[in-house]
Design a protein around this motif. Structure first.
Motif, mmCIF file in Angstrom:
data_model
loop_
_atom_site.group_PDB
_atom_site.id
_atom_site.type_symbol
_atom_site.label_atom_id
_atom_site.label_comp_id
_atom_site.label_asym_id
_atom_site.label_seq_id
_atom_site.Cartn_x
_atom_site.Cartn_y
_atom_site.Cartn_z
ATOM 1 N N GLU A 172 0.834 -1.204 0.000
ATOM 2 C CA GLU A 172 0.000 0.000 0.000
ATOM 3 C C GLU A 172 0.872 1.259 0.000
ATOM 4 O O GLU A 172 0.560 2.240 -0.673
ATOM 5 N N ALA A 173 1.970 1.232 0.745
ATOM 6 C CA ALA A 173 2.877 2.386 0.790
ATOM 7 C C ALA A 173 3.494 2.659 -0.582
ATOM 8 O O ALA A 173 3.736 3.813 -0.940
ATOM 9 N N ALA A 220 9.403 10.302 3.335
ATOM 10 C CA ALA A 220 8.828 9.467 2.272
ATOM 11 C C ALA A 220 9.863 8.464 1.768
ATOM 12 O O ALA A 220 9.543 7.290 1.525
ATOM 13 N N PHE A 221 11.126 8.899 1.625
ATOM 14 C CA PHE A 221 12.182 8.000 1.163
ATOM 15 C C PHE A 221 12.379 6.853 2.160
ATOM 16 O O PHE A 221 12.520 5.692 1.763
ATOM 17 N N GLN A 222 12.382 7.174 3.447
ATOM 18 C CA GLN A 222 12.525 6.134 4.467
ATOM 19 C C GLN A 222 11.346 5.153 4.427
ATOM 20 O O GLN A 222 11.530 3.951 4.600
ATOM 21 N N THR A 223 10.159 5.666 4.197
ATOM 22 C CA THR A 223 8.971 4.805 4.092
ATOM 23 C C THR A 223 9.113 3.838 2.930
ATOM 24 O O THR A 223 8.850 2.636 3.069
ATOM 25 N N LEU A 267 11.818 1.171 3.719
ATOM 26 C CA LEU A 267 11.329 0.168 4.655
ATOM 27 C C LEU A 267 10.354 -0.787 3.973
ATOM 28 O O LEU A 267 10.419 -2.006 4.169
ATOM 29 N N ALA A 268 9.459 -0.233 3.156
ATOM 30 C CA ALA A 268 8.495 -1.065 2.435
ATOM 31 C C ALA A 268 9.224 -2.044 1.513
ATOM 32 O O ALA A 268 8.892 -3.232 1.448
#
Length: 177
Positions: free
Chosen positions: A117-118, A155-158, A161-162
């Motif tokens: 979803e991310a 946002a880059f970290q998200t 991680l995804a």
């Protein structure tokens, strides 16, 4: 003299082969004119009537799309019926916080679904689509492209991680398979 063959049946029906019977099986055909699929989905012919149509899944969905459950009822009666049904099914709504019957086919964990979803992908996306989405999104918000932008860094970290969650899951699947 011929010898009788020993049976491995032992008298337990569950040990017999499935589908070994030779009786004819009744198959009901879809009631929609021109359809020859199996009609295994009953649908009421009219409200509060025991008479049923038997459709295939495709025609049952088409029939139910136009079905108005509250047809012929005044506003008060429709509201009363809706309230009754909500109280009867309140237990199902109460269990929704456990996350039962979420999206996907059960092959992905909840963390994997959140990661998909991310990245803006469907629950059934393959790993090549994951890699493409991750690269395109990470390039847009990379700290070298947008230095000093805290929102872009988050946002880059998200996305990172995804991608890590999905990559680890893909490696586990390859290792098991």
């Amino acid at each position: 003299m011929t010898r009788a063959r020993r049976s491995t049946d032992w008298g337990f029906p569950r040990w017999r082969g499935y589908g070994s019977s030779r009786e004819a099986v009744n198959v009901r055909i879809c009631d929609r004119h021109g359809c020859n699929d199996a009609g295994d989905c009953p649908a009421p012919k009219s409200p509060n009537s025991p008479d049923r149509w038997y459709f295939c899944q495709r025609h049952a969905a088409e029939y139910n799309a136009g079905w108005d459950y509250f047809a012929g009822l005044d506003k008060e009666e429709a509201a009363r019926r809706e309230a009754e049904e909500r109280t009867e099914s309140a237990g199902y709504k109460e269990s929704a916080h456990y996350g039962w019957a979420g999206s996907g086919d059960g092959s992905r964990s909840r963390d994997e679904l959140r990661a998909l979803e991310a990245l803006g992908l469907e629950p059934d996306a393959d790993f090549d689509a994951v890699r493409k989405a991750w690269r395109s999104r990470a390039k847009e918000v990379h700290p070298d492209v947008k230095p000093g932008d805290a929102e872009a860094a988050t946002a880059f970290q998200t996305y990172q991680l995804a991608y890590e969650v999905l990559r680890a899951a893909e490696e586990r699947r390859e290792w098991k398979g």
